[in-house]
Design a protein around this motif. Structure first.
Motif, PDB file in Angstrom:
ATOM      1  N   PRO A 298       0.749  -1.398   0.065  1.00  0.00           N
ATOM      2  CA  PRO A 298      -0.191   0.079  -0.041  1.00  0.00           C
ATOM      3  C   PRO A 298       0.876   1.308   0.107  1.00  0.00           C
ATOM      4  O   PRO A 298       0.155   2.416  -0.459  1.00  0.00           O
ATOM      5  N   LEU A 299       2.188   1.234   0.344  1.00  0.00           N
ATOM      6  CA  LEU A 299       3.020   2.503   0.284  1.00  0.00           C
ATOM      7  C   LEU A 299       3.520   2.780  -1.020  1.00  0.00           C
ATOM      8  O   LEU A 299       3.919   3.671  -1.409  1.00  0.00           O
ATOM      9  N   SER A 302      -1.435   5.083  -4.279  1.00  0.00           N
ATOM     10  CA  SER A 302      -2.153   5.870  -3.544  1.00  0.00           C
ATOM     11  C   SER A 302      -3.125   5.452  -2.948  1.00  0.00           C
ATOM     12  O   SER A 302      -3.823   4.420  -3.258  1.00  0.00           O
ATOM     13  N   PRO A 303      -3.553   5.876  -1.916  1.00  0.00           N
ATOM     14  CA  PRO A 303      -2.965   7.029  -1.061  1.00  0.00           C
ATOM     15  C   PRO A 303      -1.952   6.761  -0.174  1.00  0.00           C
ATOM     16  O   PRO A 303      -1.682   7.460   0.843  1.00  0.00           O
ATOM     17  N   PHE A 304      -1.228   5.609  -0.185  1.00  0.00           N
ATOM     18  CA  PHE A 304       0.157   5.440   0.497  1.00  0.00           C
ATOM     19  C   PHE A 304      -0.058   5.603   1.902  1.00  0.00           C
ATOM     20  O   PHE A 304       0.862   6.246   2.701  1.00  0.00           O
ATOM     21  N   VAL A 305      -0.789   4.724   2.549  1.00  0.00           N
ATOM     22  CA  VAL A 305      -1.023   4.932   3.928  1.00  0.00           C
ATOM     23  C   VAL A 305      -0.082   3.754   4.544  1.00  0.00           C
ATOM     24  O   VAL A 305      -0.030   2.783   4.125  1.00  0.00           O
ATOM     25  N   PRO A 306       0.470   4.109   5.629  1.00  0.00           N
ATOM     26  CA  PRO A 306       1.235   3.188   6.467  1.00  0.00           C
ATOM     27  C   PRO A 306       0.392   2.243   7.061  1.00  0.00           C
ATOM     28  O   PRO A 306      -0.779   2.298   7.146  1.00  0.00           O
ATOM     29  N   GLU A 584      -0.943  16.648   3.251  1.00  0.00           N
ATOM     30  CA  GLU A 584      -0.638  16.275   1.794  1.00  0.00           C
ATOM     31  C   GLU A 584      -0.738  17.417   0.717  1.00  0.00           C
ATOM     32  O   GLU A 584      -1.867  18.054   0.429  1.00  0.00           O
ATOM     33  N   THR A 586      -0.607  17.149  -2.409  1.00  0.00           N
ATOM     34  CA  THR A 586      -1.319  16.947  -3.741  1.00  0.00           C
ATOM     35  C   THR A 586      -2.720  17.475  -3.492  1.00  0.00           C
ATOM     36  O   THR A 586      -3.359  17.730  -4.835  1.00  0.00           O
TER      37      THR A 586
END
Lengths: 601, 601
Positions: A298-299, A302-306, A584, A586
């Motif tokens: 998931p990194l 998008s949305p690149f959440v930890p 964020e 973007t």
């Protein structure tokens, strides 16, 4: 049928069972060949020279990346060239990832040691038929006199206490944190040592700390062995998206790199890793997830959440770190998908959150993390600045390593004066050199405000690709020609535009002006080499007060050591992590406008 | 040079690389040959018949244990006979440890299920650029609405949550206890099941419990595979004293026995061990230490102190139990070196500590644990009664298995009437049979109050060893001769003397009289078969009120299931463990006098 490859000038041999690319072969031997794109054939950096043996003709990709002269001297791209039979190869110096100029020192920050892991000596009366208390209950009773009666212990520790008590005549040294006993030792002199590592994508900055004095007793910077999966994070995450098993290999690579560095440091101070009672690892969120074994897919999307942002404290053994049995690894909080615990450590070491000054913190890399402190708020952003300042995507770019041009001035006649790391023939340009070049181009009018090279200048020429180009260093004996072309300048302007947009959005969000900034702290190697005036001249930094820029070196490494050696610093870091607001970029209103403004020269 | 041994009538073959005893060879194949002494050549029970092959002549030890007729039919002791070349062997029925009459049912005791491990369903909104919360923080927020916001999770669980959330569209089923999430599942129908085992030295009484209803859904009794290291605990602890590595092998043996039984039960109810979310294991202190991997050497030597007495709850994986990843194993408190968590489970299931009646609890074995409840106190002792009531050290003794004489009456003419388990030709006598015999001998005057056989009686004869002996069963077709001799009677009197001394000391310590006892509960197989009048007649029990003796079967197994399925029962067990006072008999004033009085017939 097996065949043998021999790599010169290192003299390393590899026996192969089946055809493979020369890049794969080099990595199998442990040779760290440059491969910024991870072997995709897009970076064109993995040059290798065929000395002996039979190979296919160069592929179209190789014909694109290599000049006819290079091809005629049998230079090839290692990722495109397949070995099928005995061969001898030469690795040109520019293809080798050399020992970097790694910073292991950080801004020295005073703090009193207050380690999480401590030791307590306990002496017991042995059991008898008249005193049948069980071993562990006997230890707990004794610990009550030290106000440690509530300490727990795991099954292996209860086992080792039982054995150790009888081996050492009922006198024992217990290594513990505030919750549990980690390990039982005989009552001898034991100096508890901690390991702190700033796990960078490129380098591992490793430190041994005497937890009694808080002093750093050994430091070592080594290359992150994950680099063989690709130089930047996205290549490595891409490798995991392609095959999940690569996550485990990436974890093994970085952990074994840490273990080797730690073993070397231990040897240098005459201890064994068994003396390491506590560990603190910081890194960007991808590194953090990789060394902990948390899923990273998931990194990469998008949305690149930890997986999580909170602190973790697993057993060292659970992630493969060699230390005292029972020792744990403190992994401080991360902030967001692209703002990791190295950013937190950097801000901690730089004193963010402890004063009310308006302060800007920048750590320039492929992703540049920026924090702005003002009016009791701290806001952090991450901006995809690309690897130009690290020398990638720049034709003659390289990292700050021996042979890199680190500073450039351009004389009135338009000729460059270059300063090279290690005072040796230049092999490329590193970030600070490129920054200087662009600033000097702008000052001397060789580029205009849109960053275009002046085609009418006598020192600007068209190279074989039709690109406008500037010759930095002429070819000579033991010296390759080194140029900067329009594409290189465009890359630098994109990178600095992304960073500047991040700074400007932070100023906008916190409603302050650049001249109100009291201090700019810049972390990392680039910050140490960077000329602040040049940074302002090309617009990397906004117009700030004079002399307010401070390079803090590897501040993340310093922050890691502070969290290693002090519970108070861990508490302060948790507070800081709680306080930092992630923004964020973007989705920030008018982000494209900020970026467009930022890239102007 | 290898050679092959073939064991009849089982048809099992073993390929051997080097000479070894037939006992070792049998154990390597998994054949459970009797070896009460653990292969020391002292019990003389590991009979094996040589059918083909070359062997050394019988050793003096074998000549002592075997009759000339046995030797001439090539019967040998497996522990003394060394195989060096191809051979075929026959295992006589009396040497095989048969499927025992294992009790898996215990006194049914009503309790409401209130399991430690529960499940919670969570539905999350997926992350977006506008909602960047990390996975674990997202789960924690959702858990707050269930008042479970404080649950922790280990690194592997955080990893699996991250993966599972994305696989199952952000709907997830979390298996948790009151402290941590153990495992993440997709949102499907899942019935959480628990495993309870009473880990006896001889048998493993295993149960699967539906944790939602509290009902036992499967039960299975199997032999403890540790038995191949010796039938009694002291032989097994002796094996560890000789070689520490045997502790690990003993752990592996019992754990693999539990895993096999569990797998069989799971198959029978159409689930997999992955459905097992919680486990409770009870056992005597040596078993408890061995299955947990705690060092046992101090349990083999005075003052016999345990590693710990408190409850443990390690991961199933840490001790090798197959269950749902993340599941834990509840190991309730033990009381002392020879009073284990099986005793606690027995008292819990029998309601000790919940009423004010004067109650005596007895679990007869090689060590007999006895508890006396009176005046709001509970005092427990352990007495080394030896294995006579389990058939060991008795010439024709055996456990309660098919072929065992379980009841004996002696007619007026002095002839015995025997009742055999399984209605088959008798092969030996089990504990309740021996008890009957001695009681009947006393009633008919065949023995006097010092336990001496009446040499003048026409039914008493001198056997070939010169021992006075009573013929229980005559030899015939398919029937061996079975006798009881003076030495057997002495063994029984020693055993009952030890138990009676324990009871009398408890009465003395608590200052009550036998007739004040309201209830005697007797656990285990022996208790179920035992005739209470006979037990009183030979003085095993003191003179108590009529009809107050109750056999409770495998009450320890019932207690284990109660602690498995109910947090309230775990709390009650902890209270009970706290309340039980352990009394060390050997240091009690006048212990030798109590014992001397106890052994009178």
């Amino acid at each position: 049928m097996s065949f043998t490859l021999e790599f010169e000038p290192l003299g390393i041999r590899l026996v192969c069972d089946q055809p493979l690319t020369l890049l794969e072969a080099a990595h199998q031997t442990g040779i760290q060949l440059r491969s910024e794109c991870g072997g995709k054939g897009t970076c064109g950096k993995c040059h290798i020279q065929l000395l002996e043996g039979t190979f296919d003709s160069p592929t179209p990709i190789e014909q694109k990346h290599l000049t006819p002269a290079q091809l005629s001297s049998r230079l090839r791209l290692a990722c495109r060239t397949i070995a099928r039979s005995d061969a001898k190869l030469n690795i040109p110096p520019e293809s080798l990832i050399q020992e970097q100029v790694l910073q292991t020192e950080g801004a020295a920050h005073e703090f009193a040691p207050d380690p999480a892991v401590q030791q307590v000596f306990v002496k017991l009366s042995p059991p008898s038929l008249a005193d049948l208390q069980a071993d562990w209950q006997r230890v707990q009773s004794a610990l009550q006199t030290h106000n440690l009666g509530n300490l727990k212990a795991s099954l292996p520790v209860i086992c080792s206490i039982r054995n150790e008590l009888r081996r050492s005549q009922w006198k024992i040294n217990l290594i513990h944190n505030d919750k549990e006993i980690l390990h039982a030792l005989p009552q001898t002199n034991f100096i508890p040592v901690g390991l702190a590592v700033d796990v960078g994508s490129t380098k591992l900055a490793c430190y041994l700390v005497d937890l009694t004095s808080g002093k750093t007793i050994a430091a070592l910077g080594v290359i992150n062995p994950q680099i063989s999966f690709g130089e930047d994070i996205m290549s490595r995450l891409g490798a995991v998206l392609e095959d999940e098993k690569n996550a485990h290999e990436l974890q093994n690579a970085v952990i074994s790199g840490i273990n080797c560095a730690c073993q070397d440091m231990c040897t240098s101070v005459n201890i064994t890793p068994n003396s390491i009672v506590d560990v603190c690892l910081v890194g960007n969120t991808a590194m953090h997830h990789l060394f902990l074994g948390l899923p990273v897919q998931p990194l990469a999307q998008s949305p690149f959440v930890p997986a999580l942002t909170s602190a973790l404290y697993p057993r060292a053994q659970a992630i493969g770190i060699q230390a005292m049995p029972g020792a744990r690894v403190y992994a401080p909080p991360v902030i967001a998908g692209f703002v990791g615990s190295d950013h937190l450590a950097f801000l901690l070491a730089s004193g963010f959150g402890t004063d009310s000054r308006t302060r800007l913190g920048i750590d320039i890399g492929t992703n540049t993390e920026i924090a702005l402190q003002s009016n009791n708020r701290i806001v952090s952003v991450s901006t995809a600045s690309g690897p130009a300042f690290e020398g990638a995507h720049i034709r003659f770019g390289m990292r700050a390593a021996p042979g890199a041009i680190e500073h450039i001035t351009i004389a009135k006649d338009g000729r460059a004066v270059c300063q090279v790391i290690g005072n040796q023939p230049a092999v490329g340009i590193c970030g600070s050199g490129i920054l200087d070049a662009v600033a000097e181009f702008r000052l001397t009018g060789l580029i205009n405000e849109r960053g275009r090279l002046d085609k009418n200048s006598p020192v600007i020429f068209k190279d074989s690709d039709g690109q406008l180009s500037y010759q930095l260093i002429q070819a000579g004996e033991n010296q390759r020609e080194i140029n900067i072309d329009q594409k290189d300048i465009d890359q630098i302007l994109l990178a600095k535009g992304a960073i500047r947009a991040g700074i400007d959005i932070l100023l906008d969000d916190l409603k302050i002006k650049a001249e109100e900034i009291d201090e700019v702290v810049i972390a990392g190697a680039f910050g140490s080499y960077m000329n602040p005036d040049h940074a302002m001249r090309i617009g990397l930094l906004p117009p700030i007060k004079k002399d307010c820029v401070h390079a803090v070196g590897n501040a993340a490494g310093m922050g890691a050591r502070m969290m290693l050696a002090s519970m108070e610093m861990r508490a302060r870091a948790l507070e800081l992590a709680h306080k930092i607001e992630y923004l964020e970029l973007t989705v920030y209103p008018d982000f494209p406008l900020f970026f467009a403004k930022g890239i102007r020269a």
